[in-house]
Design an enzyme around this catalytic site. Sequence first.
Site, PDB file in Angstrom:
ATOM      1  N   TRP A  25       2.876 -12.052   4.932  1.00  0.00           N
ATOM      2  CA  TRP A  25       3.743 -12.039   6.153  1.00  0.00           C
ATOM      3  C   TRP A  25       2.923 -10.336   6.897  1.00  0.00           C
ATOM      4  O   TRP A  25       2.845  -9.535   6.048  1.00  0.00           O
ATOM      5  CB  TRP A  25       5.215 -11.533   5.914  1.00  0.00           C
ATOM      6  CG  TRP A  25       5.926 -11.372   7.283  1.00  0.00           C
ATOM      7  CD1 TRP A  25       5.794 -12.125   8.377  1.00  0.00           C
ATOM      8  CD2 TRP A  25       7.092 -10.712   7.403  1.00  0.00           C
ATOM      9  NE1 TRP A  25       6.611 -11.505   9.226  1.00  0.00           N
ATOM     10  CE2 TRP A  25       7.350 -10.605   8.776  1.00  0.00           C
ATOM     11  CE3 TRP A  25       7.604  -9.615   6.569  1.00  0.00           C
ATOM     12  CZ2 TRP A  25       8.378  -9.909   9.206  1.00  0.00           C
ATOM     13  CZ3 TRP A  25       8.812  -8.841   7.061  1.00  0.00           C
ATOM     14  CH2 TRP A  25       9.153  -8.802   8.771  1.00  0.00           C
ATOM     15  N   ASP A  49       1.470 -16.309  -1.317  1.00  0.00           N
ATOM     16  CA  ASP A  49       2.682 -16.974  -0.579  1.00  0.00           C
ATOM     17  C   ASP A  49       2.324 -16.488   0.998  1.00  0.00           C
ATOM     18  O   ASP A  49       2.354 -15.473   1.572  1.00  0.00           O
ATOM     19  CB  ASP A  49       3.832 -15.861  -0.960  1.00  0.00           C
ATOM     20  CG  ASP A  49       5.196 -16.330   0.024  1.00  0.00           C
ATOM     21  OD1 ASP A  49       5.921 -17.184  -0.602  1.00  0.00           O
ATOM     22  OD2 ASP A  49       5.449 -15.811   0.862  1.00  0.00           O
ATOM     23  N   LYS A  79       5.788 -22.550   3.994  1.00  0.00           N
ATOM     24  CA  LYS A  79       7.424 -22.695   4.244  1.00  0.00           C
ATOM     25  C   LYS A  79       7.377 -23.411   5.387  1.00  0.00           C
ATOM     26  O   LYS A  79       6.636 -23.344   6.453  1.00  0.00           O
ATOM     27  CB  LYS A  79       7.944 -21.333   4.318  1.00  0.00           C
ATOM     28  CG  LYS A  79       7.721 -20.295   3.154  1.00  0.00           C
ATOM     29  CD  LYS A  79       8.270 -19.170   3.178  1.00  0.00           C
ATOM     30  CE  LYS A  79       7.874 -18.205   2.118  1.00  0.00           C
ATOM     31  NZ  LYS A  79       6.805 -17.115   2.760  1.00  0.00           N
ATOM     32  N   HIS A 112      12.325 -22.215   4.896  1.00  0.00           N
ATOM     33  CA  HIS A 112      12.354 -20.866   5.211  1.00  0.00           C
ATOM     34  C   HIS A 112      13.814 -20.116   5.258  1.00  0.00           C
ATOM     35  O   HIS A 112      14.046 -19.049   4.877  1.00  0.00           O
ATOM     36  CB  HIS A 112      11.290 -20.682   6.425  1.00  0.00           C
ATOM     37  CG  HIS A 112      10.770 -19.266   6.437  1.00  0.00           C
ATOM     38  ND1 HIS A 112       9.439 -18.946   6.930  1.00  0.00           N
ATOM     39  CD2 HIS A 112      10.917 -17.900   6.052  1.00  0.00           C
ATOM     40  CE1 HIS A 112       8.995 -17.732   6.871  1.00  0.00           C
ATOM     41  NE2 HIS A 112      10.048 -17.239   6.395  1.00  0.00           N
ATOM     42  N   SER A 198       9.971  -8.901   0.299  1.00  0.00           N
ATOM     43  CA  SER A 198      10.015  -7.378   0.610  1.00  0.00           C
ATOM     44  C   SER A 198      10.277  -6.455  -0.684  1.00  0.00           C
ATOM     45  O   SER A 198      11.182  -5.505  -0.801  1.00  0.00           O
ATOM     46  CB  SER A 198      11.000  -7.070   1.583  1.00  0.00           C
ATOM     47  OG  SER A 198      10.588  -7.901   2.839  1.00  0.00           O
ATOM     48  N   PRO A 199       9.426  -6.770  -1.818  1.00  0.00           N
ATOM     49  CA  PRO A 199       9.796  -6.022  -2.950  1.00  0.00           C
ATOM     50  C   PRO A 199       9.531  -4.405  -3.127  1.00  0.00           C
ATOM     51  O   PRO A 199      10.290  -3.719  -3.876  1.00  0.00           O
ATOM     52  CB  PRO A 199       8.916  -6.367  -4.186  1.00  0.00           C
ATOM     53  CG  PRO A 199       7.775  -7.210  -3.317  1.00  0.00           C
ATOM     54  CD  PRO A 199       8.268  -7.561  -1.969  1.00  0.00           C
ATOM     55  N   ASN A 250      -1.138  -2.678  -7.078  1.00  0.00           N
ATOM     56  CA  ASN A 250       0.260  -3.337  -7.246  1.00  0.00           C
ATOM     57  C   ASN A 250       0.369  -4.749  -8.232  1.00  0.00           C
ATOM     58  O   ASN A 250       1.303  -5.045  -8.916  1.00  0.00           O
ATOM     59  CB  ASN A 250       0.497  -4.214  -5.823  1.00  0.00           C
ATOM     60  CG  ASN A 250       0.849  -3.181  -4.735  1.00  0.00           C
ATOM     61  OD1 ASN A 250       0.924  -1.968  -5.148  1.00  0.00           O
ATOM     62  ND2 ASN A 250       1.052  -3.801  -3.528  1.00  0.00           N
TER      63      ASN A 250
HETATM   64  N1  LIG Z   1      11.053 -15.756   2.977  1.00  0.00           N
HETATM   65  C1  LIG Z   1      11.094 -14.792   3.809  1.00  0.00           C
HETATM   66  O1  LIG Z   1      12.001 -14.728   4.838  1.00  0.00           O
HETATM   67  C2  LIG Z   1      10.434 -13.772   3.808  1.00  0.00           C
HETATM   68  C3  LIG Z   1      10.603 -12.335   4.675  1.00  0.00           C
HETATM   69  C4  LIG Z   1      10.056 -11.292   4.408  1.00  0.00           C
HETATM   70  C5  LIG Z   1       8.774 -11.391   3.532  1.00  0.00           C
HETATM   71  N2  LIG Z   1       8.557 -12.629   2.722  1.00  0.00           N
HETATM   72  C6  LIG Z   1       7.529 -12.544   1.739  1.00  0.00           C
HETATM   73  O2  LIG Z   1       7.210 -11.443   0.959  1.00  0.00           O
HETATM   74  C7  LIG Z   1       5.979 -10.486   1.217  1.00  0.00           C
HETATM   75  C8  LIG Z   1       6.116  -9.061   1.003  1.00  0.00           C
HETATM   76  O3  LIG Z   1       7.307  -8.590   1.904  1.00  0.00           O
HETATM   77  P1  LIG Z   1       7.066  -7.539   3.012  1.00  0.00           P
HETATM   78  O4  LIG Z   1       5.570  -7.945   3.655  1.00  0.00           O
HETATM   79  O5  LIG Z   1       8.092  -7.650   3.930  1.00  0.00           O
HETATM   80  O6  LIG Z   1       6.942  -6.059   2.485  1.00  0.00           O
HETATM   81  P2  LIG Z   1       6.611  -5.310   1.079  1.00  0.00           P
HETATM   82  O7  LIG Z   1       5.791  -6.258   0.249  1.00  0.00           O
HETATM   83  O8  LIG Z   1       8.066  -4.994   0.419  1.00  0.00           O
HETATM   84  O9  LIG Z   1       6.044  -4.042   1.710  1.00  0.00           O
HETATM   85  C9  LIG Z   1       4.672  -3.945   2.418  1.00  0.00           C
HETATM   86  C10 LIG Z   1       4.527  -2.837   3.291  1.00  0.00           C
HETATM   87  O10 LIG Z   1       4.136  -1.904   2.257  1.00  0.00           O
HETATM   88  C11 LIG Z   1       2.896  -1.421   2.278  1.00  0.00           C
HETATM   89  N3  LIG Z   1       2.358  -1.237   0.915  1.00  0.00           N
HETATM   90  C12 LIG Z   1       1.892  -2.207  -0.138  1.00  0.00           C
HETATM   91  N4  LIG Z   1       1.428  -1.760  -1.029  1.00  0.00           N
HETATM   92  C13 LIG Z   1       1.587  -0.240  -1.122  1.00  0.00           C
HETATM   93  C14 LIG Z   1       1.127   0.810  -1.989  1.00  0.00           C
HETATM   94  N5  LIG Z   1       0.943   0.287  -3.414  1.00  0.00           N
HETATM   95  N6  LIG Z   1       1.440   1.943  -1.533  1.00  0.00           N
HETATM   96  C15 LIG Z   1       1.830   2.130  -0.287  1.00  0.00           C
HETATM   97  N7  LIG Z   1       2.137   1.197   0.665  1.00  0.00           N
HETATM   98  C16 LIG Z   1       1.919  -0.136   0.042  1.00  0.00           C
HETATM   99  C17 LIG Z   1       2.034  -2.479   2.956  1.00  0.00           C
HETATM  100  O11 LIG Z   1       1.044  -1.760   3.971  1.00  0.00           O
HETATM  101  P3  LIG Z   1      -0.481  -2.483   4.025  1.00  0.00           P
HETATM  102  O12 LIG Z   1      -0.501  -3.921   3.958  1.00  0.00           O
HETATM  103  O13 LIG Z   1      -0.740  -1.800   5.259  1.00  0.00           O
HETATM  104  O14 LIG Z   1      -1.381  -1.789   3.005  1.00  0.00           O
HETATM  105  C18 LIG Z   1       3.127  -3.021   3.916  1.00  0.00           C
HETATM  106  O15 LIG Z   1       3.624  -1.910   4.890  1.00  0.00           O
HETATM  107  C19 LIG Z   1       6.039 -11.068   2.727  1.00  0.00           C
HETATM  108  O16 LIG Z   1       4.499 -10.624   2.819  1.00  0.00           O
HETATM  109  C20 LIG Z   1       6.108 -12.668   2.637  1.00  0.00           C
HETATM  110  O17 LIG Z   1       4.999 -13.158   1.720  1.00  0.00           O
HETATM  111  C21 LIG Z   1       9.274 -13.543   2.901  1.00  0.00           C
END
Ligand SMILES: NC(=O)c1ccc[n+]([C@@H]2O[C@H](COP(=O)([O-])OP(=O)(O)OC[C@H]3O[C@@H](n4cnc5c(N)ncnc54)[C@H](OP(=O)(O)O)[C@@H]3O)[C@@H](O)[C@H]2O)c1
Length: 284
Positions: A25, A49, A79, A112, A198-199, A250
């Site tokens: 995302w 994903d 999705k 979704h 968003s882990p 990660n």
């Molecule tokens: N089903 C749904 O409704 C839904 C909703 C939201 C998300 N999702 C899925 O879940 C995935 C993950 O959620 P998310 O994108 O919200 O957030 P996330 O994985 O919780 O956090 C991503 C953020 O953390 C940063 N980051 C990642 N690894 C890092 C590290 N080791 N050190 C420092 N910063 C780090 C990334 O920056 P950079 O990218 O700039 O490195 C980005 O800004 C999405 O991509 C999507 O596939 C699903």
Amino acid sequence: MFKSLSDCYVLSNGVKIPCIGFGTWQAPDGDVAAAAVKAAIQAGYRHIDTAAAYQNEESVGRAIKECGVPREELFITTKLNNPVRGYDNTIQAFNESMEKLGLDVLDLYLVHWPAPKWTRETWLDALCESWRAMEDLYKAGRIRSIGVSNFWPHHLDPMLSRVEIAPMVNQIHLCPGDHLEPVIRYTQYKNILIQAYSPLGHGEIFKNEQMQALAAKYGRSIAQLCIRWSLQLGYLPLPKSVTAARIEENGRVFDFEISAEDMAVISSLTGCCDTAHDPDNTAF
Ligand SMILES: NC(=O)c1ccc[n+]([C@@H]2O[C@H](COP(=O)([O-])OP(=O)(O)OC[C@H]3O[C@@H](n4cnc5c(N)ncnc54)[C@H](OP(=O)(O)O)[C@@H]3O)[C@@H](O)[C@H]2O)c1
């Protein structure tokens, strides 16, 4: 416990699903998303994903095609988008996603959100029509597993009493700062695997001082602690990054263990980052 990114959970239908998924995302369509997915596969991730709503399925498809890893070793999720409901529309949306991804068979197709704004009064009927199409695609061998996302017990419960094939996955907002216990308990009770989206609290968790102290104690990053916490609780985390070094970091979460005491500390951090959107009150 898992030893590598290619180790798997087993879904209720017997399909194996690699224990960490790579999130996409907000990975911008084009070279950025394609490079991120390739970097992930290079680092050992085997589970990607995406979603129609992320508008990067073509880039994900390009990375799958060019990465050099055989298709059958990868697990790909996309999705059904919120504007789409109904049997024929769902088949059409699925085919469009598959065209963009360049795939014949999809590993996991998720609804979704349960109740997009425009279906809110009749969400269950609308959902069941789409689900019937997904069941038929599953029976026809076009999808290896089907599931839902952002479903709470009051969505799953009536759905389960209406459908022929139960969802194998529920993908929900889940990180140390936000774990909705009733949703988790109900989903697990129904033998549905929880994917934690968003882990990393969408990045907000990095500011938390208790997490900073634990990271220093373990000699690990906060991101690694969050992902490990998720795995130790039996969830399937979906960390996202477009930064190669972070993607690699990660995925390095298999050579340490968080103690029971520290697991409890991490689990007590509710409220330190954004909480899940109420699926019945979304603006979309
Ligand atoms: N089903 C749904 O409704 C839904 C909703 C939201 C998300 N999702 C899925 O879940 C995935 C993950 O959620 P998310 O994108 O919200 O957030 P996330 O994985 O919780 O956090 C991503 C953020 O953390 C940063 N980051 C990642 N690894 C890092 C590290 N080791 N050190 C420092 N910063 C780090 C990334 O920056 P950079 O990218 O700039 O490195 C980005 O800004 C999405 O991509 C999507 O596939 C699903």
